[in-house]
Design a protein around this motif. Structure first.
Motif, mmCIF file in Angstrom:
data_model
loop_
_atom_site.group_PDB
_atom_site.id
_atom_site.type_symbol
_atom_site.label_atom_id
_atom_site.label_comp_id
_atom_site.label_asym_id
_atom_site.label_seq_id
_atom_site.Cartn_x
_atom_site.Cartn_y
_atom_site.Cartn_z
ATOM 1 N N PHE A 295 -3.370 -13.177 5.269
ATOM 2 C CA PHE A 295 -2.683 -12.739 4.053
ATOM 3 C C PHE A 295 -1.929 -13.913 3.420
ATOM 4 C CE2 PHE A 295 0.548 -9.545 2.161
ATOM 5 C CZ PHE A 295 -0.287 -9.259 1.089
ATOM 6 N N LEU A 296 -1.251 -14.702 4.256
ATOM 7 C CA LEU A 296 -0.500 -15.857 3.753
ATOM 8 C C LEU A 296 -1.417 -16.922 3.175
ATOM 9 C CD1 LEU A 296 2.129 -16.305 6.636
ATOM 10 C CD2 LEU A 296 2.505 -15.257 4.397
ATOM 11 N N SER A 297 -2.650 -17.006 3.696
ATOM 12 C CA SER A 297 -3.567 -18.073 3.268
ATOM 13 C C SER A 297 -4.205 -17.811 1.910
ATOM 14 C CB SER A 297 -4.673 -18.264 4.319
ATOM 15 O OG SER A 297 -5.553 -17.156 4.331
ATOM 16 N N THR A 298 -3.862 -16.678 1.278
ATOM 17 C CA THR A 298 -4.417 -16.373 -0.041
ATOM 18 C C THR A 298 -3.883 -17.298 -1.130
ATOM 19 O OG1 THR A 298 -2.672 -14.728 -0.376
ATOM 20 C CG2 THR A 298 -4.777 -13.936 0.504
ATOM 21 N N GLY A 299 -2.789 -17.996 -0.840
ATOM 22 C CA GLY A 299 -2.214 -18.880 -1.836
ATOM 23 C C GLY A 299 -1.361 -18.150 -2.859
ATOM 24 N N LEU A 300 -0.967 -16.916 -2.548
ATOM 25 C CA LEU A 300 -0.180 -16.110 -3.489
ATOM 26 C C LEU A 300 1.320 -16.221 -3.238
ATOM 27 C CD1 LEU A 300 -2.439 -12.915 -3.473
ATOM 28 C CD2 LEU A 300 -2.214 -14.580 -5.319
ATOM 29 N N SER A 301 1.724 -17.266 -2.538
ATOM 30 C CA SER A 301 3.147 -17.524 -2.251
ATOM 31 C C SER A 301 3.828 -16.313 -1.624
ATOM 32 C CB SER A 301 3.898 -17.936 -3.534
ATOM 33 O OG SER A 301 3.372 -19.144 -4.038
ATOM 34 N N ILE A 302 3.200 -15.778 -0.582
ATOM 35 C CA ILE A 302 3.750 -14.628 0.129
ATOM 36 C C ILE A 302 4.766 -15.126 1.155
ATOM 37 C CG2 ILE A 302 3.198 -12.730 1.714
ATOM 38 C CD1 ILE A 302 0.374 -12.783 0.276
ATOM 39 N N PRO A 303 6.004 -14.618 1.130
ATOM 40 C CA PRO A 303 7.035 -15.090 2.076
ATOM 41 C C PRO A 303 6.818 -14.516 3.475
ATOM 42 C CG PRO A 303 7.896 -13.285 0.756
ATOM 43 C CD PRO A 303 6.519 -13.579 0.217
ATOM 44 N N GLN A 304 7.561 -15.017 4.421
ATOM 45 C CA GLN A 304 7.520 -14.455 5.769
ATOM 46 C C GLN A 304 8.200 -13.079 5.759
ATOM 47 O OE1 GLN A 304 6.208 -15.389 8.744
ATOM 48 N NE2 GLN A 304 5.227 -17.209 7.855
ATOM 49 N N PRO A 305 7.614 -12.087 6.402
ATOM 50 C CA PRO A 305 8.233 -10.763 6.440
ATOM 51 C C PRO A 305 9.387 -10.727 7.444
ATOM 52 C CG PRO A 305 6.220 -10.768 7.734
ATOM 53 C CD PRO A 305 6.312 -12.119 7.097
ATOM 54 N N PHE A 306 10.321 -9.803 7.232
ATOM 55 C CA PHE A 306 11.391 -9.634 8.221
ATOM 56 C C PHE A 306 11.013 -8.588 9.273
ATOM 57 C CE2 PHE A 306 12.647 -6.407 5.033
ATOM 58 C CZ PHE A 306 12.928 -5.311 5.834
ATOM 59 N N PHE A 307 9.880 -7.875 9.002
ATOM 60 C CA PHE A 307 9.384 -6.905 9.987
ATOM 61 C C PHE A 307 7.859 -6.976 10.009
ATOM 62 C CE2 PHE A 307 7.468 -2.871 11.095
ATOM 63 C CZ PHE A 307 8.118 -2.558 12.285
ATOM 64 N N MET A 308 7.291 -6.880 11.218
ATOM 65 C CA MET A 308 5.835 -6.929 11.364
ATOM 66 C C MET A 308 5.447 -6.147 12.614
ATOM 67 S SD MET A 308 3.336 -10.250 11.702
ATOM 68 C CE MET A 308 3.858 -10.762 13.335
ATOM 69 N N LYS A 309 4.465 -5.258 12.492
ATOM 70 C CA LYS A 309 3.981 -4.504 13.648
ATOM 71 C C LYS A 309 2.547 -4.062 13.407
ATOM 72 C CE LYS A 309 5.556 -1.091 17.000
ATOM 73 N NZ LYS A 309 6.667 -0.163 17.344
ATOM 74 N N ALA A 310 1.696 -4.243 14.421
ATOM 75 C CA ALA A 310 0.284 -3.873 14.304
ATOM 76 C C ALA A 310 0.021 -2.559 15.038
ATOM 77 C CB ALA A 310 -0.609 -4.979 14.866
ATOM 78 N N HIS A 311 -0.986 -1.847 14.572
ATOM 79 C CA HIS A 311 -1.398 -0.582 15.179
ATOM 80 C C HIS A 311 -2.918 -0.548 15.217
ATOM 81 C CE1 HIS A 311 -1.492 3.754 16.060
ATOM 82 N NE2 HIS A 311 -2.465 3.824 15.160
ATOM 83 N N ARG A 312 -3.473 -0.007 16.297
ATOM 84 C CA ARG A 312 -4.937 0.101 16.393
ATOM 85 C C ARG A 312 -5.385 1.528 16.126
ATOM 86 N NH1 ARG A 312 -8.151 -0.287 21.989
ATOM 87 N NH2 ARG A 312 -7.595 1.935 21.996
ATOM 88 N N TRP A 313 -6.318 1.671 15.195
ATOM 89 C CA TRP A 313 -7.038 2.924 15.005
ATOM 90 C C TRP A 313 -8.389 2.746 15.691
ATOM 91 C CZ3 TRP A 313 -4.363 6.951 13.386
ATOM 92 C CH2 TRP A 313 -3.268 6.759 12.550
ATOM 93 N N GLY A 314 -8.477 3.183 16.937
ATOM 94 C CA GLY A 314 -9.686 2.928 17.723
ATOM 95 C C GLY A 314 -10.906 3.670 17.219
ATOM 96 N N SER A 315 -10.682 4.840 16.603
ATOM 97 C CA SER A 315 -11.791 5.638 16.068
ATOM 98 C C SER A 315 -11.568 5.890 14.584
ATOM 99 C CB SER A 315 -11.903 6.972 16.821
ATOM 100 O OG SER A 315 -12.084 6.770 18.192
ATOM 101 N N ALA A 316 -11.269 4.843 13.863
ATOM 102 C CA ALA A 316 -10.804 5.002 12.479
ATOM 103 C C ALA A 316 -11.799 5.728 11.583
ATOM 104 C CB ALA A 316 -10.482 3.631 11.897
ATOM 105 N N PHE A 317 -13.030 5.259 11.537
ATOM 106 C CA PHE A 317 -13.975 5.809 10.573
ATOM 107 C C PHE A 317 -15.296 6.160 11.247
ATOM 108 C CE2 PHE A 317 -11.375 2.518 8.517
ATOM 109 C CZ PHE A 317 -10.651 3.321 7.650
ATOM 110 N N PRO A 318 -15.832 7.356 11.004
ATOM 111 C CA PRO A 318 -17.144 7.697 11.542
ATOM 112 C C PRO A 318 -18.223 6.871 10.858
ATOM 113 C CG PRO A 318 -16.403 9.404 10.039
ATOM 114 C CD PRO A 318 -15.255 8.451 10.204
ATOM 115 N N ALA A 319 -19.211 6.445 11.630
ATOM 116 C CA ALA A 319 -20.281 5.619 11.081
ATOM 117 C C ALA A 319 -21.478 6.452 10.645
ATOM 118 C CB ALA A 319 -20.715 4.579 12.115
#
Length: 369
Positions: A295-319
């Motif tokens: 996201f930062l590498s887009t060159g859109l001058s995005i600052p560092q966030p003060f909060f960050m957390k990832a979540h996994r959707w293991g079965s997100a979308f049916p194929a």
């Protein structure tokens, strides 16, 4: 409702199960709804986080919005809109090419369908439906086994802890993994539903899925150089889309909050290395850092966030879609319906239609229940 003879169990409080439960209840069928989660929503859930400095942060970390083309669904959504459960999200959306680091103008953008969101969170719809009169919702209660009692012509539901949860004349399930080997890979227990109970259930065996990671971000200042509140990414191996949570109707704007979604390929690679079990903090931290860096590498001058957390959707979308014509899997003999986006189309509208179809099947048997 105590004297009501008809009694149906609905398993799963995502949008499909919630729509089905509420529709049945409105038609005089007593419903008990079960979900292993703390609250309703499934991928329509809203995540509540607290930052290090004590700020409350809310994220729609699953479905960011939904669109409607089907007239039956539009009728339902219009009613929700009149109740203040949904609103149109009118922010602008654009596509960003990560190879050229430029926005791509596409001709169809102006003609896109209305984007709807739940208010004040995506889970607001499911919350309301799960508390309709006639729906008895039980959370933190996973189903370990669906047992068919042939002589009584009833279903017996057993909890993951072995507790007997009751007898039911009809059952609706909205979990694509309910009869899948994937359930065993994740929990170590056999799937709750035996495929041999009804020939129609063979379609449920190991439905292929696409996984996804979501990254929740919060910033102290607006991302002023990002000229859209919704982004889709092309030529990125890591990111598929991003949405500004705090720009949605009914949301707090005290901080700018974004949710990023990974590509399927990226999620598959991570799961291939870490396995199907619940991801470790280390894995989620690594995923979060890699998604943020993209996201930062887009060159859109995005600052560092003060909060960050990832979540996994293991079965997100049916194929795949397993019941396009019927819109749900239905065993009339067993009074068993399986509904969800995996039956029709991999989106919120498909899940709603499938839930309505499952309710219709059981409504048709109301005199015999």
């Amino acid at each position: 409702m105590q004297n009501t003879v008809a009694k149906v169990a609905v398993v799963g409080s995502g949008i499909s199960g919630s729509v089905c439960a509420a529709t049945l209840a409105r038609n005089g069928i007593s419903v008990t709804l079960f979900d292993s989660a703390r609250g309703p929503g499934g991928r329509m859930s809203q995540r509540r986080e607290i930052s290090e400095d004590g700020r409350e942060l809310l994220f729609d970390h699953g479905a960011p919005y939904f669109t409607v083309t089907n007239p039956d669904v539009l009728s339902v959504v219009t009613e929700w809109e009149s109740r203040g459960l949904v609103a149109e999200w009118k922010s602008n959306f654009r596509s960003f090419d990560c190879f050229t680091n430029k926005f791509v103008n596409t001709e169809h953008q102006e003609r896109e369908s209305k984007k709807y969101v739940g208010v004040p969170g995506m889970n607001s719809i499911c919350k309301a439906l799960c508390h309709e009169p006639g729906v008895d919702s039980k959370f933190n209660m996973g189903i370990g086994k669906f047992e068919w009692l042939e002589h009584e012509n009833l279903w017996s539901l057993i909890g993951l802890d072995g507790q007997h949860l009751g007898h039911f004349k009809g059952v609706v399930a909205s979990d694509k993994n309910i009869a899948s080997p994937r359930f065993t890979a994740i929990t170590g227990q056999p799937p709750p539903l035996d495929l041999s109970l009804a020939p129609e259930l063979v379609k449920l065996h190991d439905i292929p899925i696409y996984p996804c990671f979501a990254l929740m971000l919060a910033f102290n200042e607006p991302l002023s150089l990002v000229p859209a509140k919704g982004l889709s990414f092309t030529n990125s191996k890591v990111l598929s889309r991003a949405h500004c949570e705090s720009s949605k109707p009914g949301r707090s704007s005290t901080s700018e909050r974004w949710v990023l979604h990974s590509t399927t390929e990226y999620a598959k690679d991570v799961i291939g290395q870490s396995g199907l079990e619940k991801p470790s903090k280390e894995t989620l931290s690594k995923v979060g850092n890699e998604m943020l860096q993209e996201f930062l590498s887009t060159g859109l001058s995005i600052p560092q966030p003060f909060f960050m957390k990832a979540h996994r959707w293991g079965s997100a979308f049916p194929a795949t879609s397993i019941a396009k014509e019927e819109k749900c899997v239905w065993s009339e003999k067993k009074k068993l319906a399986i509904c969800g986006d995996f039956c029709l189309s991999p989106n919120v509208e498909g899940a709603i239609l499938s839930g309505l179809a499952a309710a219709s099947k059981l409504k048709g048997l109301i005199s015999t229940l």
